[in-house]
Motif scaffolding. Structure first.
Motif, mmCIF file in Angstrom:
data_model
loop_
_atom_site.group_PDB
_atom_site.id
_atom_site.type_symbol
_atom_site.label_atom_id
_atom_site.label_comp_id
_atom_site.label_asym_id
_atom_site.label_seq_id
_atom_site.Cartn_x
_atom_site.Cartn_y
_atom_site.Cartn_z
ATOM 1 N N LEU A 255 18.617 43.593 2.477
ATOM 2 C CA LEU A 255 18.953 44.997 2.224
ATOM 3 C C LEU A 255 17.713 45.802 1.859
ATOM 4 C CD1 LEU A 255 22.290 44.464 0.271
ATOM 5 C CD2 LEU A 255 21.999 45.109 2.690
ATOM 6 N N ALA A 256 16.818 45.207 1.080
ATOM 7 C CA ALA A 256 15.566 45.895 0.733
ATOM 8 C C ALA A 256 14.717 46.112 1.987
ATOM 9 C CB ALA A 256 14.794 45.082 -0.307
ATOM 10 N N ALA A 257 14.632 45.098 2.826
ATOM 11 C CA ALA A 257 13.845 45.225 4.057
ATOM 12 C C ALA A 257 14.494 46.221 5.016
ATOM 13 C CB ALA A 257 13.685 43.861 4.719
ATOM 14 N N LEU A 258 15.820 46.249 5.058
ATOM 15 C CA LEU A 258 16.526 47.232 5.885
ATOM 16 C C LEU A 258 16.207 48.643 5.401
ATOM 17 C CD1 LEU A 258 18.631 48.019 8.066
ATOM 18 C CD2 LEU A 258 20.371 47.746 6.283
ATOM 19 N N ALA A 259 16.246 48.853 4.098
ATOM 20 C CA ALA A 259 15.914 50.172 3.552
ATOM 21 C C ALA A 259 14.481 50.553 3.923
ATOM 22 C CB ALA A 259 16.095 50.175 2.038
ATOM 23 N N LEU A 260 13.567 49.604 3.808
ATOM 24 C CA LEU A 260 12.184 49.862 4.201
ATOM 25 C C LEU A 260 12.099 50.221 5.679
ATOM 26 C CD1 LEU A 260 9.146 49.864 3.522
ATOM 27 C CD2 LEU A 260 9.140 47.419 4.119
ATOM 28 N N GLY A 261 12.836 49.501 6.506
ATOM 29 C CA GLY A 261 12.853 49.786 7.942
ATOM 30 C C GLY A 261 13.334 51.195 8.237
ATOM 31 N N TRP A 262 14.361 51.626 7.539
ATOM 32 C CA TRP A 262 14.864 52.979 7.725
ATOM 33 C C TRP A 262 13.825 54.019 7.307
ATOM 34 C CZ3 TRP A 262 19.410 55.860 8.941
ATOM 35 C CH2 TRP A 262 20.318 55.142 9.707
ATOM 36 N N TRP B 61 16.814 58.075 10.289
ATOM 37 C CA TRP B 61 17.856 59.108 10.223
ATOM 38 C C TRP B 61 17.656 60.189 11.282
ATOM 39 C CZ3 TRP B 61 14.410 57.853 6.401
ATOM 40 C CH2 TRP B 61 13.359 58.748 6.201
ATOM 41 N N ARG B 62 16.455 60.286 11.842
ATOM 42 C CA ARG B 62 16.201 61.302 12.878
ATOM 43 C C ARG B 62 16.884 60.963 14.197
ATOM 44 N NH1 ARG B 62 9.799 62.803 12.186
ATOM 45 N NH2 ARG B 62 10.006 63.819 10.155
ATOM 46 N N SER B 63 16.932 59.687 14.531
ATOM 47 C CA SER B 63 17.604 59.247 15.769
ATOM 48 C C SER B 63 18.170 57.847 15.536
ATOM 49 C CB SER B 63 16.637 59.258 16.952
ATOM 50 O OG SER B 63 15.504 58.473 16.662
ATOM 51 N N PRO B 64 19.161 57.756 14.656
ATOM 52 C CA PRO B 64 19.636 56.447 14.198
ATOM 53 C C PRO B 64 20.307 55.592 15.267
ATOM 54 C CG PRO B 64 21.100 58.175 13.442
ATOM 55 C CD PRO B 64 19.905 58.851 14.055
ATOM 56 N N GLY B 65 20.834 56.211 16.294
ATOM 57 C CA GLY B 65 21.543 55.457 17.318
ATOM 58 C C GLY B 65 20.684 54.969 18.463
ATOM 59 N N ARG B 66 19.431 55.369 18.506
ATOM 60 C CA ARG B 66 18.551 54.966 19.607
ATOM 61 C C ARG B 66 18.171 53.492 19.485
ATOM 62 N NH1 ARG B 66 13.795 58.922 20.739
ATOM 63 N NH2 ARG B 66 13.609 57.453 22.442
ATOM 64 N N ILE B 67 18.250 52.792 20.604
ATOM 65 C CA ILE B 67 17.852 51.385 20.611
ATOM 66 C C ILE B 67 16.334 51.293 20.468
ATOM 67 C CG2 ILE B 67 17.780 49.275 21.992
ATOM 68 C CD1 ILE B 67 20.479 50.236 23.227
ATOM 69 N N TRP B 68 15.620 52.069 21.290
ATOM 70 C CA TRP B 68 14.164 52.097 21.223
ATOM 71 C C TRP B 68 13.714 53.500 20.884
ATOM 72 C CZ3 TRP B 68 10.131 49.208 20.486
ATOM 73 C CH2 TRP B 68 8.864 49.749 20.710
ATOM 74 N N PRO B 69 12.865 53.699 19.964
ATOM 75 C CA PRO B 69 12.226 52.690 19.127
ATOM 76 C C PRO B 69 12.986 52.379 17.838
ATOM 77 C CG PRO B 69 11.146 54.789 18.756
ATOM 78 C CD PRO B 69 12.221 55.021 19.798
ATOM 79 N N THR B 70 13.929 53.240 17.469
ATOM 80 C CA THR B 70 14.558 53.134 16.143
ATOM 81 C C THR B 70 15.168 51.764 15.889
ATOM 82 O OG1 THR B 70 15.053 55.502 16.224
ATOM 83 C CG2 THR B 70 16.205 54.201 14.567
ATOM 84 N N GLY B 71 16.112 51.361 16.723
ATOM 85 C CA GLY B 71 16.822 50.108 16.479
ATOM 86 C C GLY B 71 15.907 48.904 16.466
#
Length: 125
Positions: free
Chosen positions: A45-52, A58-68
């Motif tokens: 969860l900490a690493a996920l928060a860092l990743g976000w 939050w700017r393009s949360p549904g994009r596979i690349w590059p966000t996901g």
């Protein structure tokens, strides 16, 4: 983009991580109480928060690349040192299973969302 989309995307990623933890704890019979789940989940969860944060997901949360892809990579790569610091192991087999499961789920929900949105656009045109 709807204003609730980033929140829903974050919740989807959180669910992916929590499902991973619960499935692992069930398979290894290491306890499913809140304290046991939290003790295993916190590095992810900490690493996920860092990743976000580092990807501004939050700017393009549904994009596979590059966000996901980048959120997934930071989650996996960031959780492993945190696991080691907390006294948990991170053998190569665990890292591979973690990476594959989280890729399938974190990128998978984004792929499904993309297909659904494309289909909706096609039917409204």
């Amino acid at each position: 983009m709807r204003s609730y989309t980033p929140l829903l995307a974050l919740v989807a990623d959180l669910i992916c991580v929590l499902v991973f933890v619960v499935v692992g704890k069930t398979d290894h019979a290491t306890g499913l109480g809140p304290a046991e789940v939290a003790a295993t989940a916190w590095p992810f969860l900490a690493a996920l928060a860092l990743g976000w944060v580092v990807t501004l997901a939050w700017r393009s949360p549904g994009r596979i690349w590059p966000t996901g892809v980048l959120v997934w990579a930071v989650t996996v790569a960031g959780a492993m040192p945190l696991r080691l610091l907390s006294g948990e192991g991170a053998p190569a087999s665990f890292v591979v299973v973690t990476a594959l499961f989280l890729a399938a789920t974190m990128l998978g929900w984004r792929a499904v969302a993309l297909l659904v949105s494309r289909r909706k656009r096609q039917t409204t045109v």
